[in-house]
Design an enzyme around this catalytic site. Structure first.
Site, short mmCIF file in Angstrom:
data_model
loop_
_atom_site.label_atom_id
_atom_site.label_comp_id
_atom_site.label_asym_id
_atom_site.label_seq_id
_atom_site.Cartn_x
_atom_site.Cartn_y
_atom_site.Cartn_z
N ASP A 14 -85.80 -20.96 67.28
CA ASP A 14 -84.50 -21.03 66.61
C ASP A 14 -84.75 -21.27 65.12
O ASP A 14 -85.28 -22.32 64.73
CB ASP A 14 -83.68 -22.18 67.22
CG ASP A 14 -82.32 -22.32 66.55
OD1 ASP A 14 -81.87 -21.36 65.89
OD2 ASP A 14 -81.72 -23.40 66.67
N ASP A 20 -80.84 -15.04 64.66
CA ASP A 20 -81.86 -16.01 64.25
C ASP A 20 -82.50 -16.75 65.43
O ASP A 20 -82.99 -17.85 65.29
CB ASP A 20 -81.28 -17.01 63.24
CG ASP A 20 -80.36 -18.01 63.88
OD1 ASP A 20 -79.71 -17.66 64.87
OD2 ASP A 20 -80.31 -19.16 63.40
N GLU A 21 -82.48 -16.11 66.59
CA GLU A 21 -83.09 -16.74 67.76
C GLU A 21 -83.91 -15.72 68.56
O GLU A 21 -83.48 -14.57 68.71
CB GLU A 21 -82.01 -17.36 68.66
CG GLU A 21 -81.26 -18.48 67.97
CD GLU A 21 -80.16 -19.10 68.83
OE1 GLU A 21 -80.11 -18.84 70.03
OE2 GLU A 21 -79.35 -19.85 68.26
MG LIG Z 1 -80.51 -21.35 64.05
#
Ligand SMILES: [Mg+2]
Length: 213
Positions: free
Chosen positions: A8, A103-104
């Site tokens: 993350d 974003d993961e």
């Molecule tokens: Mg994040």
């Protein structure tokens, strides 16, 4: 048994802007649109010190921090860096990577972690590689499946690494607020809290009482 890493990125949008403009590193920044009703889309950790949160109206954030730097949303920039991270993972670690959001990333480390001695060292190598190559911080959660790995990625931020194993699930996962569970939104959180389910542990113990026959 599988070994899953959930990566993350920390304050991703704000971090991308800091990469292309080093003048704003270590300063409180938020990313938002420029409209009068703008809300905070991303806030860096410096802005969080002022109690600024995502989805907060921009005017309110400016009241909390008068020196706040506001940056325009730049989706192309985030997509560009999201692809760079994906390529870095595939080229340097494994092609068993799934992009779960901008974003993961979910990475199956089952066949690679032993090259780094153990799961923690493997995650550290990934975290350092992303930080050194792209200047972007991330937290990595490790466990036996995607759900537990994702939950583990929330435990230590920023730049944390955390492993959920059977022995620490009760002490570390169960005390987390019910709203931390993926799929539990604002309304469901409210409903669950009304029936006294406040933490993930409460949910677990209450499901034990369900009559499933
Ligand atoms: Mg994040």
């Amino acid at each position: 048994m599988k070994l899953i890493f959930y990566i993350d990125m920390n304050a991703f949008f704000a971090s991308c802007h800091q990469v292309i403009d080093p003048r704003i590193v270590s300063k409180p920044i938020v990313v938002s649109s420029q409209s009068r009703r703008a809300i905070v889309a991303s806030n860096n950790y410096e802005a969080r010190k002022y109690n600024i949160k995502t989805a907060m109206p921009l005017y309110q954030a400016k009241v909390l921090c008068p020196t706040l730097i506001c940056i325009n949303v730049n989706r192309e920039l985030y997509i560009e860096y999201s692809h760079k991270i994906f390529n870095l993972l595939v080229n340097n670690f494994t092609n068993k990577v799934e992009i779960t959001s901008i974003d993961e990333y979910c990475l199956d480390a089952t066949n690679i972690y032993l090259q780094y001695n153990n799961a923690f060292e493997c995650a550290k190598a990934i975290q350092n590689n992303i930080l050194n190559s792209l200047n972007l911080p991330c937290s990595i959660g490790i466990s036996y499946n995607k759900f537990l790995a994702k939950m583990a990625s929330k435990v230590n931020k920023p730049l944390g690494i955390f492993i959920f194993k059977p022995h620490n699930i009760k002490t570390k996962l169960w005390p987390l607020d019910i709203k931390e569970l993926p799929g539990i939104g604002k309304k469901t959180t409210e409903k669950l809290k009304n029936i006294n389910i406040n933490t993930i542990g409460d949910f677990e113990t209450s499901t034990n009482n369900w009559d499933l026959q």
